[in-house]
Design an enzyme around this catalytic site. Structure first.
Site, mmCIF file in Angstrom:
data_model
loop_
_atom_site.group_PDB
_atom_site.id
_atom_site.type_symbol
_atom_site.label_atom_id
_atom_site.label_comp_id
_atom_site.label_asym_id
_atom_site.label_seq_id
_atom_site.Cartn_x
_atom_site.Cartn_y
_atom_site.Cartn_z
ATOM 1 N N ASP A 158 0.782 -1.146 0.130
ATOM 2 C CA ASP A 158 0.033 0.134 0.005
ATOM 3 C C ASP A 158 0.692 1.191 -0.091
ATOM 4 O O ASP A 158 2.134 1.110 0.382
ATOM 5 C CB ASP A 158 -0.817 0.031 1.091
ATOM 6 C CG ASP A 158 -1.955 -1.092 1.458
ATOM 7 O OD1 ASP A 158 -2.196 -1.676 0.195
ATOM 8 O OD2 ASP A 158 -2.484 -1.593 2.261
ATOM 9 N N LYS A 159 0.394 2.413 -0.533
ATOM 10 C CA LYS A 159 1.004 3.586 -0.557
ATOM 11 C C LYS A 159 1.647 3.801 0.736
ATOM 12 O O LYS A 159 2.823 4.467 0.788
ATOM 13 C CB LYS A 159 0.029 4.775 -1.076
ATOM 14 C CG LYS A 159 0.907 5.923 -0.940
ATOM 15 C CD LYS A 159 -0.472 7.101 -1.391
ATOM 16 C CE LYS A 159 0.243 8.617 -1.216
ATOM 17 N NZ LYS A 159 -0.637 9.520 -1.548
#
Length: 337
Positions: free
Chosen positions: A150-151
């Site tokens: 995930d970012k």
């Protein structure tokens, strides 16, 4: 007419049929010609021959031969690269080159910083995928994504340095052969202190964007294991986790569902995911600490990513010991839950 290009499947294109992917990106390519290119092996996915109905996975590479088409549709939610974008990707590549944890002829492992997306999106002009040309280190091929983080998750991200490595790495991640240890700080204390969460997940649209939700009727099975490393007065816990399956945001959703949202995860924990007071970052506290997998030659690739930035600062702030977090690996994998 341009030469062969390699395009990376984005998160939003995960599970798309290959023929529909081509229809979206190359609308003027006739169906009959697409079938011929597939039969002759000119179009490949991660180096292998596939059929029109093949389901794509995020991070895979699609080989597109010269098509002779006047235009090709751009990938959704991706802007044309400006000079500022190019300079930004070069700066990102330099940042990631300094974050290399492991490198050999086939594999590259980097310590991805929190806040940097793996792939592009509507609000993410800079991302790992856009910087891969700067991570060749003299190698002929551009590194390839084989999994994602995930970012806002930091830690170990594996890249394949050629097509052969991409095939066995992708198979390792898809076949659940890779042992992935995540560290997190969560609000409260999970009960029991060591356990397994088995809740099916499905992607649902929302006003603030897509979210994963528990769906017992149509969701995909998702299993996460966890163990509490340390707890501070019942208010916050240092937890080690592993996703047995690989659903989007799986660890975050599962922790929130058992009442202990990941610290800083407003998306799934709401206001309960934050601590009141100075000294604690409001950013997501989730870190891909260690990755262990077996290579085709039988050798073991085992890489650990040191926590940086706000995660490292919070470990020190709460007095949590990294050595204790590493010891949890045996409880999750060698002994099991």
């Amino acid at each position: 007419m341009s030469g062969v290009t390699n395009r990376t499947v984005t998160d939003g294109e995960d599970d798309s049929r290959l023929d529909r992917w081509f229809k979206q990106h190359y609308p003027s390519l006739a169906r009959g010609r697409l079938e011929k290119l597939l039969r002759t092996g000119q179009i490949r996915v991660d180096g292998g021959r596939v059929k029109a109905g093949h389901r794509l996975r995020a991070g895979q590479t699609v080989r597109v031969p010269p098509l002779g088409l006047e235009t090709a549709a751009p990938a959704p939610a991706r802007r044309l690269r400006s000079r500022d974008d190019t300079a930004g990707h070069q700066a990102t590549a330099k940042l990631l080159a300094d974050a290399v944890l492991y490198r050999d002829d086939a594999v590259l492992v980097i310590n991805k910083p929190a806040g940097l997306p793996v792939q592009g999106g509507s609000g993410s002009p800079l991302h790992v995928d856009g910087a891969l040309d700067g991570l060749r280190f003299g190698h002929g091929e551009r590194p390839r994504l084989v999994h994602r983080l995930d970012k806002d998750t930091s830690g170990a991200l594996v890249l394949a340095r050629d097509a052969a490595a991409a095939r066995w790495l992708t198979a390792a991640f898809r076949g659940q052969d890779a042992q992935k240890l995540y560290w997190a700080m969560v609000i409260g204390e999970p009960q029991p202190r060591q356990g397994q969460v088995d809740l099916p997940l499905a992607k649902r649209p929302g006003r603030a964007g897509e979210k994963m939700t528990v769906d017992h009727e149509s969701g995909n099975r998702a299993i996460s294991r966890y163990t509490v490393v340390e707890n501070l007065a019942g208010k916050v816990s240092f937890v080690a986790m592993t996703p047995v399956t690989g659903r989007t945001h799986q660890l975050r959703v599962h922790m929130a569902e058992i009442g202990v949202p990941v610290l800083g995860d407003g998306k799934y924990g709401g206001k309960e995911a934050f601590l009141v007071g100075d000294g604690v970052s409001r950013k997501l506290h989730l870190h891909a600490r260690r990755l262990r997998l077996c290579r085709p030659d039988g050798e073991v690739l085992d890489v650990s990513a040191p926590p940086l930035g706000h995660f490292a600062q919070s470990l020190a702030f709460f007095g949590f010991e990294q050595a204790a977090g590493d010891a949890a690996f045996a409880r999750l994998f060698e002994v099991g839950v």
